[in-house]
Design a protein around this motif. Structure first.
Motif, PDB file in Angstrom:
ATOM      1  N   GLY A 187      -2.164 -17.846 -50.799  1.00  0.00           N
ATOM      2  CA  GLY A 187      -2.727 -18.778 -51.229  1.00  0.00           C
ATOM      3  C   GLY A 187      -2.615 -20.335 -51.854  1.00  0.00           C
ATOM      4  O   GLY A 187      -1.803 -19.769 -52.388  1.00  0.00           O
ATOM      5  N   ALA A 238      -7.732 -13.024 -52.232  1.00  0.00           N
ATOM      6  CA  ALA A 238      -9.651 -13.049 -52.227  1.00  0.00           C
ATOM      7  C   ALA A 238     -10.067 -12.133 -52.557  1.00  0.00           C
ATOM      8  O   ALA A 238     -11.098 -12.059 -52.363  1.00  0.00           O
ATOM      9  N   SER A 239      -9.125 -10.774 -52.621  1.00  0.00           N
ATOM     10  CA  SER A 239      -9.386  -9.626 -52.861  1.00  0.00           C
ATOM     11  C   SER A 239     -10.985  -9.610 -53.251  1.00  0.00           C
ATOM     12  O   SER A 239     -11.870  -8.880 -52.849  1.00  0.00           O
ATOM     13  N   LYS A 268      -7.946 -28.109 -50.765  1.00  0.00           N
ATOM     14  CA  LYS A 268      -6.841 -28.194 -51.805  1.00  0.00           C
ATOM     15  C   LYS A 268      -5.393 -28.695 -51.046  1.00  0.00           C
ATOM     16  O   LYS A 268      -4.565 -29.519 -51.358  1.00  0.00           O
ATOM     17  N   VAL A 275     -11.926 -25.367 -52.730  1.00  0.00           N
ATOM     18  CA  VAL A 275     -11.651 -24.208 -52.117  1.00  0.00           C
ATOM     19  C   VAL A 275     -12.936 -24.934 -50.708  1.00  0.00           C
ATOM     20  O   VAL A 275     -14.070 -25.362 -51.049  1.00  0.00           O
ATOM     21  N   ALA A 319      -4.526 -13.210 -57.221  1.00  0.00           N
ATOM     22  CA  ALA A 319      -4.351 -14.429 -56.747  1.00  0.00           C
ATOM     23  C   ALA A 319      -4.479 -14.407 -55.224  1.00  0.00           C
ATOM     24  O   ALA A 319      -4.920 -15.344 -54.988  1.00  0.00           O
ATOM     25  N   GLN A 344      -7.645 -25.134 -66.849  1.00  0.00           N
ATOM     26  CA  GLN A 344      -7.533 -26.360 -65.945  1.00  0.00           C
ATOM     27  C   GLN A 344      -8.239 -26.954 -65.979  1.00  0.00           C
ATOM     28  O   GLN A 344      -8.042 -28.009 -65.551  1.00  0.00           O
ATOM     29  N   ALA A 393      -2.346 -19.026 -55.938  1.00  0.00           N
ATOM     30  CA  ALA A 393      -0.858 -18.181 -56.004  1.00  0.00           C
ATOM     31  C   ALA A 393      -0.190 -19.253 -56.265  1.00  0.00           C
ATOM     32  O   ALA A 393       1.142 -19.921 -56.459  1.00  0.00           O
ATOM     33  N   PRO A 421      -5.562  -4.224 -53.832  1.00  0.00           N
ATOM     34  CA  PRO A 421      -4.726  -4.641 -53.587  1.00  0.00           C
ATOM     35  C   PRO A 421      -3.149  -3.800 -53.053  1.00  0.00           C
ATOM     36  O   PRO A 421      -2.182  -3.788 -52.649  1.00  0.00           O
ATOM     37  N   GLY A 452      -0.800 -13.049 -53.715  1.00  0.00           N
ATOM     38  CA  GLY A 452      -1.049 -13.585 -52.758  1.00  0.00           C
ATOM     39  C   GLY A 452      -0.328 -14.391 -52.898  1.00  0.00           C
ATOM     40  O   GLY A 452       0.953 -15.010 -53.119  1.00  0.00           O
ATOM     41  N   ASP A 489      -3.657 -26.506 -61.781  1.00  0.00           N
ATOM     42  CA  ASP A 489      -4.943 -24.899 -61.760  1.00  0.00           C
ATOM     43  C   ASP A 489      -3.118 -23.294 -62.819  1.00  0.00           C
ATOM     44  O   ASP A 489      -4.033 -22.938 -63.489  1.00  0.00           O
ATOM     45  N   LYS A 510       3.855 -15.851 -45.641  1.00  0.00           N
ATOM     46  CA  LYS A 510       3.570 -16.967 -46.023  1.00  0.00           C
ATOM     47  C   LYS A 510       3.954 -16.688 -47.775  1.00  0.00           C
ATOM     48  O   LYS A 510       4.412 -17.795 -48.852  1.00  0.00           O
ATOM     49  N   ALA A 556     -13.321  -6.638 -51.217  1.00  0.00           N
ATOM     50  CA  ALA A 556     -12.420  -5.637 -51.601  1.00  0.00           C
ATOM     51  C   ALA A 556     -11.553  -5.525 -51.911  1.00  0.00           C
ATOM     52  O   ALA A 556     -11.773  -5.156 -53.029  1.00  0.00           O
ATOM     53  N   MET A 599     -10.298 -14.945 -59.919  1.00  0.00           N
ATOM     54  CA  MET A 599     -11.799 -14.489 -59.656  1.00  0.00           C
ATOM     55  C   MET A 599     -12.920 -14.469 -61.059  1.00  0.00           C
ATOM     56  O   MET A 599     -11.950 -13.693 -62.462  1.00  0.00           O
ATOM     57  N   LEU A 646     -10.158 -21.320 -65.444  1.00  0.00           N
ATOM     58  CA  LEU A 646     -10.716 -22.085 -65.067  1.00  0.00           C
ATOM     59  C   LEU A 646     -11.626 -23.488 -66.475  1.00  0.00           C
ATOM     60  O   LEU A 646     -10.790 -24.254 -65.378  1.00  0.00           O
TER      61      LEU A 646
HETATM   62  P1  NAP Z   1      -7.101 -18.854 -50.128  1.00  0.00           P
HETATM   63  O1  NAP Z   1      -6.108 -20.093 -50.190  1.00  0.00           O
HETATM   64  O2  NAP Z   1      -7.813 -18.468 -49.023  1.00  0.00           O
HETATM   65  O3  NAP Z   1      -5.887 -17.283 -50.104  1.00  0.00           O
HETATM   66  C1  NAP Z   1      -6.557 -16.167 -50.477  1.00  0.00           C
HETATM   67  C2  NAP Z   1      -5.300 -15.562 -50.713  1.00  0.00           C
HETATM   68  O4  NAP Z   1      -5.967 -13.622 -50.865  1.00  0.00           O
HETATM   69  C3  NAP Z   1      -3.976 -14.926 -49.537  1.00  0.00           C
HETATM   70  O5  NAP Z   1      -3.017 -14.627 -49.527  1.00  0.00           O
HETATM   71  C4  NAP Z   1      -4.631 -14.269 -48.394  1.00  0.00           C
HETATM   72  O6  NAP Z   1      -3.385 -13.174 -47.562  1.00  0.00           O
HETATM   73  C5  NAP Z   1      -5.113 -12.643 -49.842  1.00  0.00           C
HETATM   74  N1  NAP Z   1      -6.407 -11.969 -49.802  1.00  0.00           N
HETATM   75  C6  NAP Z   1      -7.751 -12.476 -48.766  1.00  0.00           C
HETATM   76  N2  NAP Z   1      -8.017 -11.651 -48.957  1.00  0.00           N
HETATM   77  C7  NAP Z   1      -7.516  -9.964 -49.199  1.00  0.00           C
HETATM   78  C8  NAP Z   1      -7.323  -8.872 -49.331  1.00  0.00           C
HETATM   79  N3  NAP Z   1      -9.075  -8.123 -48.731  1.00  0.00           N
HETATM   80  N4  NAP Z   1      -6.837  -8.161 -49.556  1.00  0.00           N
HETATM   81  C9  NAP Z   1      -4.948  -8.186 -49.843  1.00  0.00           C
HETATM   82  N5  NAP Z   1      -4.439  -9.923 -50.371  1.00  0.00           N
HETATM   83  C10 NAP Z   1      -6.109 -10.750 -49.469  1.00  0.00           C
HETATM   84  O7  NAP Z   1      -7.264 -18.783 -51.441  1.00  0.00           O
HETATM   85  P2  NAP Z   1      -7.656 -19.331 -53.104  1.00  0.00           P
HETATM   86  O8  NAP Z   1      -7.840 -20.605 -52.689  1.00  0.00           O
HETATM   87  O9  NAP Z   1      -5.717 -19.160 -53.304  1.00  0.00           O
HETATM   88  O10 NAP Z   1      -8.277 -18.525 -54.324  1.00  0.00           O
HETATM   89  C11 NAP Z   1      -7.889 -16.857 -54.276  1.00  0.00           C
HETATM   90  C12 NAP Z   1      -8.858 -16.821 -55.576  1.00  0.00           C
HETATM   91  O11 NAP Z   1      -8.368 -17.529 -56.385  1.00  0.00           O
HETATM   92  C13 NAP Z   1     -10.176 -16.424 -55.030  1.00  0.00           C
HETATM   93  O12 NAP Z   1     -10.605 -15.700 -55.456  1.00  0.00           O
HETATM   94  C14 NAP Z   1      -9.939 -18.010 -56.031  1.00  0.00           C
HETATM   95  O13 NAP Z   1     -12.188 -17.527 -56.638  1.00  0.00           O
HETATM   96  C15 NAP Z   1      -9.309 -17.424 -57.836  1.00  0.00           C
HETATM   97  N6  NAP Z   1      -9.093 -19.364 -57.997  1.00  0.00           N
HETATM   98  C16 NAP Z   1      -9.370 -18.984 -59.318  1.00  0.00           C
HETATM   99  C17 NAP Z   1      -9.268 -20.139 -60.042  1.00  0.00           C
HETATM  100  C18 NAP Z   1      -9.885 -20.154 -61.373  1.00  0.00           C
HETATM  101  O14 NAP Z   1      -9.238 -21.337 -61.961  1.00  0.00           O
HETATM  102  N7  NAP Z   1     -10.148 -19.128 -61.744  1.00  0.00           N
HETATM  103  C19 NAP Z   1      -8.746 -21.777 -59.128  1.00  0.00           C
HETATM  104  C20 NAP Z   1      -8.038 -21.338 -57.951  1.00  0.00           C
HETATM  105  C21 NAP Z   1      -8.563 -20.048 -57.275  1.00  0.00           C
HETATM  106  P3  NAP Z   1      -3.123 -13.696 -46.229  1.00  0.00           P
HETATM  107  O15 NAP Z   1      -2.189 -14.267 -46.835  1.00  0.00           O
HETATM  108  O16 NAP Z   1      -2.454 -12.446 -45.409  1.00  0.00           O
HETATM  109  O17 NAP Z   1      -4.608 -13.937 -45.542  1.00  0.00           O
END
Ligand code: NAP
Length: 280
Positions: free
Chosen positions: A133, A199-200, A70, A67, A197, A253, A136, A208, A131, A106, A160, A205, A224, A250
């Motif tokens: 982002g 970021a809640s 990507k 982040v 997927a 991947q 997802a 959802p 999700g 991922d 999205k 937060a 997470m 994690l």
């Molecule tokens: P991102 O690109 O910023 O996307 C965030 C997503 O979360 C969007 O769909 C956003 O919706 C949604 N969102 C944010 N706050 C929210 C809330 N309060 N309620 C509902 N939806 C909410 O982030 P990302 O890279 O996809 O990462 C998402 C999560 O995956 C993070 O927690 C990250 O740590 C985790 N992750 C883990 C791994 C692993 O290897 N375990 C790898 C990658 C990511 P909108 O489109 O409406 O903004």
């Protein structure tokens, strides 16, 4: 002996467990490499990547991207895997004689964790992906490839999710998986597997979606990990689901990236168990 150089680029990056995971993979497989975290300025990904590739030792071979870079990483690459073409996001770059090849491990990491570490067969199941982002986008293609009967993608910002599903329509048709988009407020009941997927959890937060989305005995997975995932995992258990965090994804991947770079498969289940013990 030449020591090949790898890194993870992100902002922030200090929290990343990838340097520890890859150091352990290297130790266990006897691969001569060094892997370091690199904090990249928010407007400086392309320049930082070039600087790393042109490292004065000439030993830079690849990197992970986290982040928020990507999507930029996918756009900068000279060649890309099918997975990147679908996700439009890359988490793994390999440098081939100066050219940049992009992949996204991922999704394959998540599927491997769910199927092999958690023992859940995704074939014929009903999945809910929350999700739209970067995370997802990276997991939807490999989830379809795993053969579920149906995947519903729901996101706070509906367009999205619609764009993500549109890109995956042909693959879903080919694999005979029903693919739908829903808003978070219009979800029906009873999914076998729910993947958060969004970021809640990261944002502290609330979960959802309402608990009615969980079928009895469902698996609920938050991408997470660590203390921030606890709220989601407690919610899942309180409502009769089995809960899984994103630590397995994690490590898996990372194992796929390591294989892409070194042609060697590291003992990921062992390293996952070690990392979990370390973090508890
Ligand atoms: P991102 O690109 O910023 O996307 C965030 C997503 O979360 C969007 O769909 C956003 O919706 C949604 N969102 C944010 N706050 C929210 C809330 N309060 N309620 C509902 N939806 C909410 O982030 P990302 O890279 O996809 O990462 C998402 C999560 O995956 C993070 O927690 C990250 O740590 C985790 N992750 C883990 C791994 C692993 O290897 N375990 C790898 C990658 C990511 P909108 O489109 O409406 O903004």
């Amino acid at each position: 002996m030449r020591i090949d150089l790898y890194c993870v680029m992100g902002h922030p990056v200090a929290h990343s467990k990838s340097p520890w995971i890859h150091a352990r993979f290297a130790e266990l497989t006897g691969q001569p490499l060094r892997y370091e975290p690199r904090l990249v300025p928010l407007d400086g990904f392309a320049a930082s990547l070039r600087e790393f590739i042109n490292d004065r030792t000439g030993n830079a071979r690849g990197c992970n991207v986290t982040v928020p870079f990507k999507f930029e990483a996918a756009a900068l690459a000279d060649t890309a895997s099918e997975r990147v073409a679908l996700a439009q996001a890359a988490n793994t770059l390999r440098f081939d004689l100066g050219a940049i090849h992009a992949d996204n491990t991922d999704g394959i990491g998540l599927v491997h964790d769910l199927q092999h570490n958690a023992g859940v067969d995704l074939r014929g199941r009903e999945l809910l992906l929350l999700g739209a982002g970067g995370a997802a986008a990276g997991v939807l293609g490999p989830l379809i490839e795993a053969g579920p009967a149906r995947i519903v993608v729901a996101n706070r910002t509906l367009p999205k999710a619609e764009a993500l599903v549109t890109r995956h329509r042909a693959l879903a048709l080919l694999r005979n998986t029903e693919l739908e988009v829903k808003s978070l407020s219009s979800l029906e009941v009873d999914f076998d597997v729910i993947i958060n997927a969004t970021a809640s959890s990261l944002a502290g937060a609330a979960v959802p979606v309402p608990a009615r989305v969980l079928k009895s005995g469902a698996l609920a997975c938050d991408l997470m990990y660590g203390p921030a995932a606890r709220g989601f995992l407690d919610w899942a258990r309180e409502h009769g689901a089995s809960a899984r965090d994103g630590l397995g994804m994690l490590v898996e991947q990372a194992a796929e990236a390591f294989h892409l770079w070194r042609g060697v498969r590291p003992p990921s289940a062992q390293v996952l168990a070690e990392l979990r013990a370390l973090l508890e």
